[in-house]
Motif scaffolding. Structure first.
Motif, short mmCIF file in Angstrom:
data_model
loop_
_atom_site.label_atom_id
_atom_site.label_comp_id
_atom_site.label_asym_id
_atom_site.label_seq_id
_atom_site.Cartn_x
_atom_site.Cartn_y
_atom_site.Cartn_z
N GLU A 366 93.97 9.05 83.94
CA GLU A 366 93.05 8.03 83.42
C GLU A 366 91.59 8.47 83.56
O GLU A 366 90.71 7.70 83.95
CB GLU A 366 93.29 6.69 84.11
CG GLU A 366 94.69 6.14 83.87
CD GLU A 366 94.91 4.77 84.48
OE1 GLU A 366 94.01 4.29 85.21
OE2 GLU A 366 95.98 4.18 84.24
N ASN A 367 91.37 9.73 83.20
CA ASN A 367 90.03 10.32 83.26
C ASN A 367 89.64 10.72 81.84
O ASN A 367 90.41 11.38 81.14
CB ASN A 367 90.06 11.55 84.19
CG ASN A 367 88.74 12.27 84.26
OD1 ASN A 367 88.36 12.95 83.31
ND2 ASN A 367 88.06 12.15 85.39
N LYS A 368 88.43 10.32 81.40
CA LYS A 368 88.03 10.56 80.01
C LYS A 368 88.02 12.05 79.67
O LYS A 368 88.45 12.46 78.59
CB LYS A 368 86.66 9.95 79.74
CG LYS A 368 86.23 10.05 78.28
CD LYS A 368 84.91 9.35 78.03
CE LYS A 368 84.51 9.48 76.55
NZ LYS A 368 83.23 8.78 76.27
N ALA A 371 91.39 13.12 79.15
CA ALA A 371 91.91 12.60 77.88
C ALA A 371 91.55 13.54 76.74
O ALA A 371 92.36 13.79 75.84
CB ALA A 371 91.36 11.20 77.62
N GLU A 372 90.34 14.08 76.78
CA GLU A 372 89.93 15.04 75.75
C GLU A 372 90.76 16.32 75.85
O GLU A 372 91.16 16.90 74.83
CB GLU A 372 88.44 15.35 75.91
CG GLU A 372 87.54 14.15 75.61
CD GLU A 372 86.07 14.42 75.91
OE1 GLU A 372 85.77 15.51 76.47
OE2 GLU A 372 85.23 13.56 75.60
N TYR A 399 93.05 8.84 72.39
CA TYR A 399 91.95 8.26 71.63
C TYR A 399 91.53 6.92 72.24
O TYR A 399 90.34 6.58 72.28
CB TYR A 399 92.36 8.05 70.17
CG TYR A 399 92.33 9.31 69.34
CD1 TYR A 399 91.16 10.06 69.23
CD2 TYR A 399 93.47 9.74 68.65
CE1 TYR A 399 91.13 11.22 68.46
CE2 TYR A 399 93.44 10.90 67.88
CZ TYR A 399 92.27 11.63 67.79
OH TYR A 399 92.23 12.77 67.03
N GLN A 401 91.70 6.06 75.44
CA GLN A 401 90.92 6.32 76.65
C GLN A 401 89.53 6.84 76.32
O GLN A 401 88.58 6.66 77.09
CB GLN A 401 91.66 7.32 77.54
CG GLN A 401 92.91 6.75 78.19
CD GLN A 401 93.56 7.73 79.17
OE1 GLN A 401 92.94 8.70 79.61
NE2 GLN A 401 94.81 7.47 79.53
N MET A 402 89.39 7.47 75.16
CA MET A 402 88.10 8.00 74.73
C MET A 402 87.28 6.95 73.97
O MET A 402 86.14 7.22 73.58
CB MET A 402 88.32 9.23 73.85
CG MET A 402 88.94 10.41 74.58
SD MET A 402 89.66 11.66 73.46
CE MET A 402 88.21 12.15 72.51
N GLY A 403 87.87 5.78 73.73
CA GLY A 403 87.16 4.72 73.04
C GLY A 403 87.16 4.84 71.53
O GLY A 403 86.43 4.11 70.84
N ASP A 404 87.99 5.74 70.98
CA ASP A 404 88.06 5.93 69.53
C ASP A 404 89.24 5.10 68.99
O ASP A 404 90.33 5.61 68.74
CB ASP A 404 88.26 7.42 69.21
CG ASP A 404 88.09 7.74 67.73
OD1 ASP A 404 88.17 6.79 66.92
OD2 ASP A 404 87.91 8.92 67.39
#
Length: 458
Positions: A366-368, A371-372, A399, A401-404
């Motif tokens: 759960e780390n941005k 996530a990438e 996506y 978790q990245m806010g997309d």
């Protein structure tokens, strides 16, 4: 028609199975047979089949082998260049050569175009049955009108006889195709410097079992008739090869044993695993099976300790590292699972299944930033697993978790599409299309999903 039902069994033209979404060793929890995906087993099967396919003049990339979760011995060709094999064949085969022999036989069916030829044979022989049925029906009707019971009875006999003749003709043709596939298998095995002994031993065992009892007969015998003369001719041909006494290479035998241990570890109850592989057995395969059983039962700590001894004793095996990552991931330690899975990828850079598992571990932190990194792994995995639902399922999570959110919706639509959930696929594709610029790559992908869903409903 009765003949069609028999040939459906003989040729195994279709099989009921459910596709899985998990990227690692996984099996359907439902009641029906299912496909199993596992990087290690699939790699071993490719090792077995590549030289055989090449000897048969087939492109190894065009022939696909699928593993069915079924404890019975069986293998068959269906749907063109597709070979289906049961886990029972892999777990009960005493040597790799037995499995390779069966795969060579099935390759003979593909190279000989036997499915298409059998379909043509069914069509031509069905005409005999149809004509017989019509003539018999006319006789029955005529006898009934005339009040002549003997004529009506004779008409019924014609109808039954025509069906029996059709069955015998088609069965005879099926036996000819099986003999042809045997000869092709021997040719492929000889061309690759391998023995046909394993195929002969397995076929002899199955043939003997079928003569002893029909109740427990293997489905392989039902779909591959094994008359005595066929086995006799196969024995002569196999023993005539200069490679008859060529043994399996030790490293291949080890991989075979590890594969069997994995199947037992994942598919049998813990108690059964420890009975089959007791603590007193310190072999690699025994420790492998016990480690799998341990983490499946929730004992991650001891499982990892055993896996570490496997890595120490055979550091060149990437699948021990994969198992460590899987045990930690499923044991609720995704951050700790990342390192062994990254090591596995260094050793197996083309394994899409393992990249999916690495992405799952990265997302579990759960780390941005992770996530990438997970998204990068999934895009690479898509090169070989483009129709695997979990690729898009985890893309949606990345996506998210990245806010997309728009791309998360699109990935959700793709995952639903490959799972066969047309309603959700359509819903999410419409939502995604509303947020993307018309004509953009993402808009076009969402539009493609809508078109495919609508087309399948027609």
């Amino acid at each position: 028609m009765a003949a069609r039902r028999i040939i459906a069994a003989l040729c195994a033209m279709s099989v009921a199975f459910a596709s899985l979404t998990q990227p690692v060793f996984a099996q359907n929890k439902g009641s029906g047979p299912s496909l199993i995906r596992d990087a290690e087993i699939e790699s071993l099967i490719r090792l077995y089949t590549k030289p055989i396919f090449q000897a048969a003049g087939l492109n190894p990339e065009s022939v696909h082998v699928y593993l069915i979760n079924d404890p019975r011995i069986n293998a068959f060709v269906a749907g063109g260049q597709r070979i289906f094999i049961n886990t029972g064949l892999l777990s009960q085969a005493k040597t790799p050569n037995e499995v390779i022999g069966v795969l060579a036989h099935e390759t003979g069916h593909i190279a000989g175009g036997h499915l298409a030829r059998m379909q043509n044979e069914i069509a031509s022989k069905s005409n005999i049955a149809i004509i017989g049925m019509l003539v018999g029906a006319a006789a029955v009707a005529g006898g009934a009108v005339a009040g002549n019971g003997e004529v009506a009875q004779a008409g019924g006999g014609i109808m039954m006889g025509s069906q029996g003749l059709t069955q015998r003709l088609v069965l005879s043709y099926a036996r000819a195709l099986e003999a042809s596939a045997d000869q092709a298998a021997i040719k492929f095995l000889t061309a690759t410097g391998q023995s046909g002994k394993g195929m002969l031993n397995l076929f002899q065992k199955l043939s003997q079992q079928s003569m002893i009892s029909l109740r427990d007969i293997s489905p392989y015998v039902m779909t591959h008739p094994m008359p005595v003369d066929r086995i006799h001719n196969l024995e002569i041909a196999v023993k005539g090869s200069k490679y008859y006494d060529t043994p399996d290479k030790p490293e291949i035998m080890l991989r075979h044993q590890l594969m069997q241990a994995k199947l037992v570890g994942f598919m049998q109850p813990t108690q059964t695993v420890f009975q089959h592989y007791p603590i007193s057995d310190n072999s690699l395969s025994a420790r492998y099976a016990r480690a799998i059983a341990m983490f499946r039962s929730g004992d991650t700590r001891n499982a990892v300790m055993v896996i570490d001894t496997l890595i120490r004793d055979l550091p060149s095996d990437p699948y021990f590292l994969e198992l460590k990552g899987q045990a930690l991931l499923e044991g609720g330690q995704p951050a700790q699972a990342v390192a062994p899975l990254r090591q596995t990828i260094k050793m197996l850079p083309n394994s899409g299944l393992i990249r999916i598992m690495l992405a799952q571990a990265l997302l579990g932190t759960e780390n941005k930033a992770n996530a990438e990194a997970a998204l990068t792994e999934l895009k690479l995995a898509r090169k070989t697993e483009d129709d695997t639902p979990s690729v898009y399922q985890f893309m949606a999570m990345a996506y998210g978790q990245m806010g997309d959110i728009p791309r998360a919706d699109l990935a959700t639509a793709e995952a639903a599409f490959y799972r066969g959930d047309k309603k959700l696929a359509e819903e999410k594709a419409k939502v995604a299309m509303a947020t993307f610029k018309r004509g953009s790559p993402d808009w076009l992908r969402a539009n493609d999903i809508l078109n495919f869903v609508n087309r399948s409903d027609e």
